[in-house]
Design a protein around this motif. Structure first.
Motif, short mmCIF file in Angstrom:
data_model
loop_
_atom_site.label_atom_id
_atom_site.label_comp_id
_atom_site.label_asym_id
_atom_site.label_seq_id
_atom_site.Cartn_x
_atom_site.Cartn_y
_atom_site.Cartn_z
N LYS A 70 42.06 35.74 33.74
CA LYS A 70 42.42 37.25 33.99
C LYS A 70 41.62 37.74 35.25
N ILE A 71 42.19 38.83 35.71
CA ILE A 71 41.59 39.26 36.80
C ILE A 71 41.21 40.69 37.06
N ILE A 72 40.13 41.07 37.63
CA ILE A 72 39.55 42.49 37.96
C ILE A 72 39.56 42.67 39.53
N GLY A 73 39.00 43.81 39.65
CA GLY A 73 38.75 44.06 41.20
C GLY A 73 39.41 45.03 41.94
N PHE A 74 39.00 45.22 43.44
CA PHE A 74 39.74 46.30 43.96
C PHE A 74 40.18 45.64 45.13
N ASP A 75 41.24 46.41 45.63
CA ASP A 75 41.84 45.88 47.08
C ASP A 75 41.81 47.24 48.35
N ASN A 76 41.07 48.03 47.64
CA ASN A 76 40.90 49.22 48.53
C ASN A 76 39.56 49.91 48.41
N PRO A 77 38.74 49.67 48.87
CA PRO A 77 37.26 49.98 48.73
C PRO A 77 37.10 51.61 48.40
N ALA A 78 37.85 52.26 49.20
CA ALA A 78 37.91 53.58 49.22
C ALA A 78 38.22 54.20 47.94
N ASN A 79 38.97 53.33 46.97
CA ASN A 79 38.84 53.80 45.47
C ASN A 79 37.85 53.18 44.56
N ASP A 90 24.40 45.88 45.46
CA ASP A 90 24.62 46.57 44.21
C ASP A 90 25.89 46.16 43.50
N THR A 91 27.03 46.30 44.50
CA THR A 91 28.33 46.07 43.85
C THR A 91 28.54 44.59 43.42
N THR A 92 28.01 43.60 44.09
CA THR A 92 27.86 42.33 43.63
C THR A 92 27.31 42.06 42.43
N LYS A 93 25.99 42.61 42.42
CA LYS A 93 25.13 42.59 41.23
C LYS A 93 25.89 42.80 39.93
N ILE A 94 26.63 44.20 39.88
CA ILE A 94 27.38 44.62 38.88
C ILE A 94 28.59 43.70 38.63
N VAL A 95 29.42 43.74 39.49
CA VAL A 95 30.58 43.10 39.15
C VAL A 95 30.50 41.45 38.82
N SER A 96 29.46 40.86 39.21
CA SER A 96 29.21 39.60 39.01
C SER A 96 28.63 39.40 37.51
N SER A 97 28.24 40.60 37.05
CA SER A 97 27.85 40.47 35.63
C SER A 97 29.19 40.75 34.64
N TYR A 98 30.24 41.24 35.32
CA TYR A 98 31.33 41.49 34.42
C TYR A 98 32.29 40.13 34.47
N ALA A 99 32.23 39.62 35.68
CA ALA A 99 33.19 38.26 35.97
C ALA A 99 32.54 36.93 36.14
N ASP A 100 33.09 35.84 35.91
CA ASP A 100 32.74 34.39 36.01
C ASP A 100 32.68 33.93 37.17
N ILE A 101 33.73 34.59 38.26
CA ILE A 101 33.62 34.07 39.44
C ILE A 101 34.05 35.17 40.29
N LEU A 102 33.62 35.12 41.56
CA LEU A 102 33.98 36.52 42.47
C LEU A 102 34.55 35.92 43.82
N VAL A 103 35.53 36.72 44.23
CA VAL A 103 36.19 36.22 45.81
C VAL A 103 36.12 37.71 46.37
N ILE A 104 35.35 37.41 47.53
CA ILE A 104 35.10 38.48 48.54
C ILE A 104 35.73 38.43 49.66
N ARG A 105 36.43 39.38 50.31
CA ARG A 105 36.96 39.60 51.67
C ARG A 105 36.18 40.81 52.39
N HIS A 106 35.89 40.74 53.64
CA HIS A 106 35.06 41.99 54.13
C HIS A 106 35.23 41.75 55.65
N PRO A 107 35.22 42.95 56.31
CA PRO A 107 35.57 43.17 57.78
C PRO A 107 34.25 42.68 58.59
N VAL A 108 33.12 42.66 58.04
CA VAL A 108 31.89 42.36 58.80
C VAL A 108 31.41 40.80 58.37
#
Ligand code: ASP
Ligand code: CP
Length: 360
Positions: A70-79, A90-108
């Motif tokens: 199953k999947i969770i996440g956001f595709d618009n950080p504004a939301n 902090d975002t990673t710390k929290i979301v990685s405690s909900y999920a088994d694997i994390l995929v991240i795309r970032h402009p930086v």
């Protein structure tokens, strides 16, 4: 510095055999996807997309769903609470405690590495600024393996925005690890391939040439990898407009190419390939995007199966030294260690997050 979990930040962190195994598993999945339909039952994947995406995000999501997860996440950080000023840490710390694997795309550049520093699960880099895009490279390798039947002995033309195109940076690093691959970089002087990528190519024993026009290069190529001019990475609109429309692949230019050359493109296309090229059997970009699901299924499986420690920072901090790249994550998230790899005599430092070099 080691983390508890294995991450995919840069393919160069793994031996070539590791990628070959992921690509081969991707091919196996393509041939019989139903066999893998319950491999990730009960697992959750989080997709944190701080930057727009169609293929990478949806192919990762499709991959996890097709594996039974199953999947969770956001595709618009504004939301998300990113808009309230929450750090990647902090975002990673929290979301990685909900999920088994994390995929991240970032402009930086370096953001995925920053996320991996605190994540409590494996992190996959789905594109960090103009730096790297390793899962596009896995997609590209699967495409070459299926469509060209080999990953070595190829003459690969890369055309367009080579300075800002993260897909071509990752792909050059990977393909230069295979024997007898030659690169032809077709770009304007302003958009040439970065020096550090050229140095890696040479160090890996591959060769490259530079060309100004598609016409002069296309006839020698086995693969033409077109790229979009990355509007969002230019300092001003004027600079972007000066580069826009410089390279357009059309049917006329395709007549100069070998009958078995293939055209790849990570997509999205803007105007660098005319739509009539889509009918040419050598146009492989839509097929390429389709293969992205299989290779990402293979990657998710591999990352979840292997439970190894991972050496994430190999260098060290130098008193008072900071990265000069304004688009490096260490200049945005200030708690991060300013960690550098160094040349043997310690006069040249390379930022461990974005690969920017500086002399000291
Ligand atoms: N989709 C690819 C990337 O995210 C290529 C592009 O956007 O032009 O890097
Ligand atoms: N190839 C690629 O990364 O496409 P998206 O930007 O649409 O994800």
């Amino acid at each position: 510095m080691f983390t508890e979990y294995q991450h995919l930040i840069d393919l160069s962190d793994y031996p070539v055999n590791w990628w070959k195994n992921v690509v081969s598993l991707g091919e196996e999945i393509r041939n019989d996807p139903a066999r893998f339909a319950h491999e990730c039952d009960g697992k959750v994947m989080a997709t944190l997309f701080y930057e727009p995406s169609t293929r990478t995000q949806m192919s990762f999501q499709t991959a996890m769903i097709r594996l039974g997860g199953k999947i969770i996440g956001f595709d618009n950080p504004a939301n998300s609470s990113v808009s309230k000023g929450e750090t990647i840490k902090d975002t990673t710390k929290i979301v990685s405690s909900y999920a088994d694997i994390l995929v991240i795309r970032h402009p930086v550049a370096g953001a995925a590495k920053a996320a991996a520093l605190t994540a409590e699960c494996p992190v996959i880099n789905a594109g960090d600024g103009g730096h790297l895009h390793p899962t596009q490279t896995l997609t590209d390798l699967l495409t070459l393996k299926i469509e060209k039947k080999k990953l070595s002995g190829l003459t690969i033309g890369m055309c367009g925005d080579l300075i800002n195109g993260r897909t071509v940076h990752s792909l050059c690093k990977a393909l230069s690890m295979f024997e007898n691959n030659k690169f032809v970089f077709i770009s304007t002087p302003e958009l040439r391939m970065p020096a550090y990528i050229k140095d890696i190519i040479k160090a890996n024993g591959s060769t490259f040439e530079e060309a100004d026009t598609l016409e002069e290069a296309i006839g020698d190529l086995d693969v033409l990898y077109m790229t979009r001019i990355q509007q969002e990475r230019f300092a001003s609109r004027e600079e972007y407009l000066a580069q826009k429309n410089t390279y357009v692949l059309d049917r006329k230019k395709m007549q100069l190419a070998k009958p078995d050359m293939i055209v790849m493109h990570p997509l999205p296309r803007v105007d660098e390939i005319t739509v009539d090229v889509d009918e040419d059997k050598r146009a492989m970009y839509f097929t390429q995007a389709k293969y992205g699901v299989f290779v990402r299924m293979a990657l998710i499986l591999t990352m979840l199966r292997e439970k190894k420690q991972f050496e994430i920072l190999k260098g060290r901090e130098y008193s008072g030294v900071v990265c000069d790249n304004p688009r490096c994550i260490t200049n945005h998230e200030h708690y991060l260690p300013k960690s550098f790899r160094s040349s043997r005599d310690e006069t040249l430092l390379e930022c461990e997050f974005c690969d920017e070099r500086k002399l000291i």
